[in-house]
Enzyme design. Structure first.
Site, PDB file in Angstrom:
ATOM      1  N   SER A 206       0.849  -1.191   0.000  1.00  0.00           N
ATOM      2  CA  SER A 206       0.000   0.000   0.000  1.00  0.00           C
ATOM      3  C   SER A 206       0.882   1.237   0.000  1.00  0.00           C
ATOM      4  O   SER A 206       1.610   1.498   0.965  1.00  0.00           O
ATOM      5  CB  SER A 206      -0.892   0.027   1.239  1.00  0.00           C
ATOM      6  OG  SER A 206      -1.409   1.336   1.399  1.00  0.00           O
TER       7      SER A 206
ATOM      8  N   HIS B  92      -1.145  -1.329  -4.248  1.00  0.00           N
ATOM      9  CA  HIS B  92      -2.439  -1.037  -3.636  1.00  0.00           C
ATOM     10  C   HIS B  92      -2.519   0.473  -3.442  1.00  0.00           C
ATOM     11  O   HIS B  92      -1.691   1.070  -2.740  1.00  0.00           O
ATOM     12  CB  HIS B  92      -2.535  -1.788  -2.310  1.00  0.00           C
ATOM     13  CG  HIS B  92      -3.835  -1.618  -1.596  1.00  0.00           C
ATOM     14  ND1 HIS B  92      -4.937  -2.400  -1.869  1.00  0.00           N
ATOM     15  CD2 HIS B  92      -4.217  -0.775  -0.614  1.00  0.00           C
ATOM     16  CE1 HIS B  92      -5.938  -2.037  -1.076  1.00  0.00           C
ATOM     17  NE2 HIS B  92      -5.530  -1.044  -0.306  1.00  0.00           N
TER      18      HIS B  92
ATOM     19  N   ASP C 268      -4.637   3.588  -2.213  1.00  0.00           N
ATOM     20  CA  ASP C 268      -5.739   3.931  -1.311  1.00  0.00           C
ATOM     21  C   ASP C 268      -6.300   5.302  -1.644  1.00  0.00           C
ATOM     22  O   ASP C 268      -5.626   6.321  -1.487  1.00  0.00           O
ATOM     23  CB  ASP C 268      -5.243   3.925   0.140  1.00  0.00           C
ATOM     24  CG  ASP C 268      -5.031   2.509   0.659  1.00  0.00           C
ATOM     25  OD1 ASP C 268      -5.989   1.711   0.590  1.00  0.00           O
ATOM     26  OD2 ASP C 268      -3.917   2.201   1.134  1.00  0.00           O
TER      27      ASP C 268
ATOM     28  N   MET D  55      -9.062   8.021  -0.682  1.00  0.00           N
ATOM     29  CA  MET D  55      -9.942   8.414   0.431  1.00  0.00           C
ATOM     30  C   MET D  55     -10.476   9.813   0.168  1.00  0.00           C
ATOM     31  O   MET D  55      -9.722  10.700  -0.235  1.00  0.00           O
ATOM     32  CB  MET D  55      -9.154   8.436   1.741  1.00  0.00           C
ATOM     33  CG  MET D  55      -8.424   7.136   2.047  1.00  0.00           C
ATOM     34  SD  MET D  55      -7.691   7.215   3.689  1.00  0.00           S
ATOM     35  CE  MET D  55      -6.707   5.704   3.683  1.00  0.00           C
TER      36      MET D  55
ATOM     37  N   HIS E  86      -8.186   0.984  -4.152  1.00  0.00           N
ATOM     38  CA  HIS E  86      -9.106   0.748  -3.037  1.00  0.00           C
ATOM     39  C   HIS E  86      -9.867   2.039  -2.802  1.00  0.00           C
ATOM     40  O   HIS E  86      -9.332   2.990  -2.236  1.00  0.00           O
ATOM     41  CB  HIS E  86      -8.283   0.311  -1.819  1.00  0.00           C
ATOM     42  CG  HIS E  86      -9.092   0.093  -0.590  1.00  0.00           C
ATOM     43  ND1 HIS E  86      -8.521  -0.045   0.654  1.00  0.00           N
ATOM     44  CD2 HIS E  86     -10.426  -0.033  -0.403  1.00  0.00           C
ATOM     45  CE1 HIS E  86      -9.482  -0.235   1.554  1.00  0.00           C
ATOM     46  NE2 HIS E  86     -10.634  -0.224   0.939  1.00  0.00           N
TER      47      HIS E  86
ATOM     48  N   MET F 154     -12.079   4.216  -1.110  1.00  0.00           N
ATOM     49  CA  MET F 154     -12.757   4.528   0.159  1.00  0.00           C
ATOM     50  C   MET F 154     -13.485   5.855  -0.016  1.00  0.00           C
ATOM     51  O   MET F 154     -13.125   6.889   0.556  1.00  0.00           O
ATOM     52  CB  MET F 154     -11.729   4.567   1.299  1.00  0.00           C
ATOM     53  CG  MET F 154     -11.237   3.162   1.660  1.00  0.00           C
ATOM     54  SD  MET F 154      -9.760   3.189   2.679  1.00  0.00           S
ATOM     55  CE  MET F 154      -8.517   3.286   1.389  1.00  0.00           C
TER      56      MET F 154
ATOM     57  N   MET G   1     -11.553  -6.099   5.066  1.00  0.00           N
ATOM     58  CA  MET G   1     -10.753  -5.133   5.833  1.00  0.00           C
ATOM     59  C   MET G   1     -10.405  -5.720   7.198  1.00  0.00           C
ATOM     60  O   MET G   1     -11.277  -6.235   7.898  1.00  0.00           O
ATOM     61  CB  MET G   1     -11.518  -3.822   6.022  1.00  0.00           C
ATOM     62  CG  MET G   1     -11.658  -2.965   4.771  1.00  0.00           C
ATOM     63  SD  MET G   1     -10.114  -2.551   3.946  1.00  0.00           S
ATOM     64  CE  MET G   1      -9.260  -1.608   5.214  1.00  0.00           C
TER      65      MET G   1
ATOM     66  N   ASP H 240      -6.438  -6.397   4.179  1.00  0.00           N
ATOM     67  CA  ASP H 240      -5.837  -5.063   4.180  1.00  0.00           C
ATOM     68  C   ASP H 240      -5.940  -4.468   5.576  1.00  0.00           C
ATOM     69  O   ASP H 240      -7.045  -4.248   6.085  1.00  0.00           O
ATOM     70  CB  ASP H 240      -6.587  -4.193   3.157  1.00  0.00           C
ATOM     71  CG  ASP H 240      -6.061  -2.772   3.070  1.00  0.00           C
ATOM     72  OD1 ASP H 240      -4.981  -2.482   3.621  1.00  0.00           O
ATOM     73  OD2 ASP H 240      -6.746  -1.939   2.432  1.00  0.00           O
TER      74      ASP H 240
ATOM     75  N   GLY I  72      -2.802  -3.837   8.903  1.00  0.00           N
ATOM     76  CA  GLY I  72      -2.046  -4.481   9.971  1.00  0.00           C
ATOM     77  C   GLY I  72      -1.319  -5.753   9.577  1.00  0.00           C
ATOM     78  O   GLY I  72      -0.899  -6.516  10.446  1.00  0.00           O
TER      79      GLY I  72
ATOM     80  N   GLY J 259       1.232  -1.890   4.119  1.00  0.00           N
ATOM     81  CA  GLY J 259       1.725  -0.536   3.958  1.00  0.00           C
ATOM     82  C   GLY J 259       2.924  -0.275   4.834  1.00  0.00           C
ATOM     83  O   GLY J 259       4.078  -0.332   4.386  1.00  0.00           O
TER      84      GLY J 259
HETATM   85  C1  DX5 Z   1      -6.299   1.675   5.426  1.00  0.00           C
HETATM   86  C2  DX5 Z   1      -5.821   1.336   4.044  1.00  0.00           C
HETATM   87  C3  DX5 Z   1      -4.707   0.398   4.014  1.00  0.00           C
HETATM   88  C4  DX5 Z   1      -3.449   0.862   4.708  1.00  0.00           C
HETATM   89  C5  DX5 Z   1      -2.791  -0.332   5.284  1.00  0.00           C
HETATM   90  O1  DX5 Z   1      -7.515   2.342   5.339  1.00  0.00           O
HETATM   91  O2  DX5 Z   1      -6.878   0.752   3.309  1.00  0.00           O
HETATM   92  O3  DX5 Z   1      -4.423  -0.031   2.682  1.00  0.00           O
HETATM   93  O4  DX5 Z   1      -2.556   1.519   3.879  1.00  0.00           O
HETATM   94  O5  DX5 Z   1      -1.689   0.081   6.031  1.00  0.00           O
HETATM   95  P1  DX5 Z   1      -0.960  -0.880   7.063  1.00  0.00           P
HETATM   96  O6  DX5 Z   1      -0.439  -2.063   6.280  1.00  0.00           O
HETATM   97  O7  DX5 Z   1       0.098  -0.021   7.648  1.00  0.00           O
HETATM   98  O8  DX5 Z   1      -2.007  -1.315   8.068  1.00  0.00           O
HETATM   99 ZN    ZN Z   2      -6.397  -0.164   1.384  1.00  0.00          ZN
END
Ligand code: DX5
Ligand code: ZN
Length: 246
Positions: A9, A34, A36, A38, A75, A77, A168, A202, A204, A224
């Site tokens: 990510s 990936h 993201d 938002m 992704h 959001m 998620m 996705d 943690g 990420g």
């Molecule tokens: C969170 C994102 C993830 C995020 C994951 O809303 O969708 O893709 O970047 O980041 P890590 O891997 O650090 O949890």
């Molecule tokens: Zn994501």
């Protein structure tokens, strides 16, 4: 399960060097990127839109096949997923993954200007994404039960069925949160029902949590902070892949 796909990510990359971060990550062994997106509305954070994707796309070769290396896994959001399909297609998105919650929530689909489309059902949206030549993904937030997906996935009309499901494992909005192991029963159930489905997790994911996700049956792994904070990102990518393939 289908083969392992590691999708770093870029939310955790240096946004001032995003193009280089993308090409470096692919050189270090990533399969997909990936991306993201938002909107500050569906989630309490903002990233960037199609103009940025257009620019970073030039730093990574386009995939030569569906699910191939260099796939831009976007992704979304965002509150109005149907509204942005064409812009993201033009920008070079390959896989457009929208949130189930945004597609079914009619209030979230009201645009401030009142110009945009009314509520779209998930299957109509999937069909539209496919008609634009993109792969379609559907994401569920932690509080959404997995069984809302059965009627979408059991649809005999192929163009209305997604190519990927994203479970998620954190509340969407921010990188660096803790993996929610209690989401793994969703993945187990999905894998049991759909042995060939691309199942993405996705939030943690790291060397510490990957075994739980892999054992449950996830094959598309987003990471990420684990990748971008590492001194050797290539080594992390390799470890994540080995865990899924073992
Ligand atoms: C969170 C994102 C993830 C995020 C994951 O809303 O969708 O893709 O970047 O980041 P890590 O891997 O650090 O949890
Ligand atoms: Zn994501």
């Amino acid at each position: 399960s289908p083969p392992a796909i590691i999708a770093p990510s870029i939310l955790s990359a240096d946004f001032a060097e995003l193009g280089k971060a993308c090409s470096d990550t692919i050189s270090q062994g990533a399969d997909w990127l990936h991306v993201d997106i938002m909107d500050g509305h569906f989630v309490p954070n903002m990233t960037f839109g199609a103009p940025v994707v257009t620019k970073i796309r030039t730093h990574v070769d386009r995939p030569t096949a569906a699910h191939g290396r260099g796939t831009f896994d976007c992704h979304m959001m965002i509150a109005e997923p149907k509204r942005w399909v064409r812009d993201f297609k033009k920008a070079g998105c390959d896989l457009y993954c929208f949130h189930y919650e945004a597609a079914v929530d009619s209030t979230a689909a009201d645009s401030p200007s009142g110009t945009s489309s009314a509520k779209t059902s998930p299957k109509e949206l999937i069909k539209f994404i496919h008609s634009e030549g993109l792969q379609a993904g559907i994401a569920i937030k932690p509080k959404t039960p997995v069984d809302v997906l059965w009627e979408i996935l059991d649809n005999p009309v192929k163009e209305e069925v997604p190519d990927m499901v994203l479970v998620m494992t954190v509340e969407p909005g921010f990188g660096g949160q803790s993996f929610m192991a209690e989401m793994m029963p969703k993945v187990t159930e999905l894998r049991k029902r759909y042995p060939n489905m691309q199942i993405e997790v996705d939030g943690g994911l790291s060397e510490k949590t990957i075994d739980q996700a892999a054992d449950a049956g996830a094959n598309v792994i987003v990471a990420g902070s684990a990748v971008f904070s590492a001194s050797d990102p290539g080594q992390v990518i390799k470890k994540l892949r080995d865990a899924v393939e073992s």
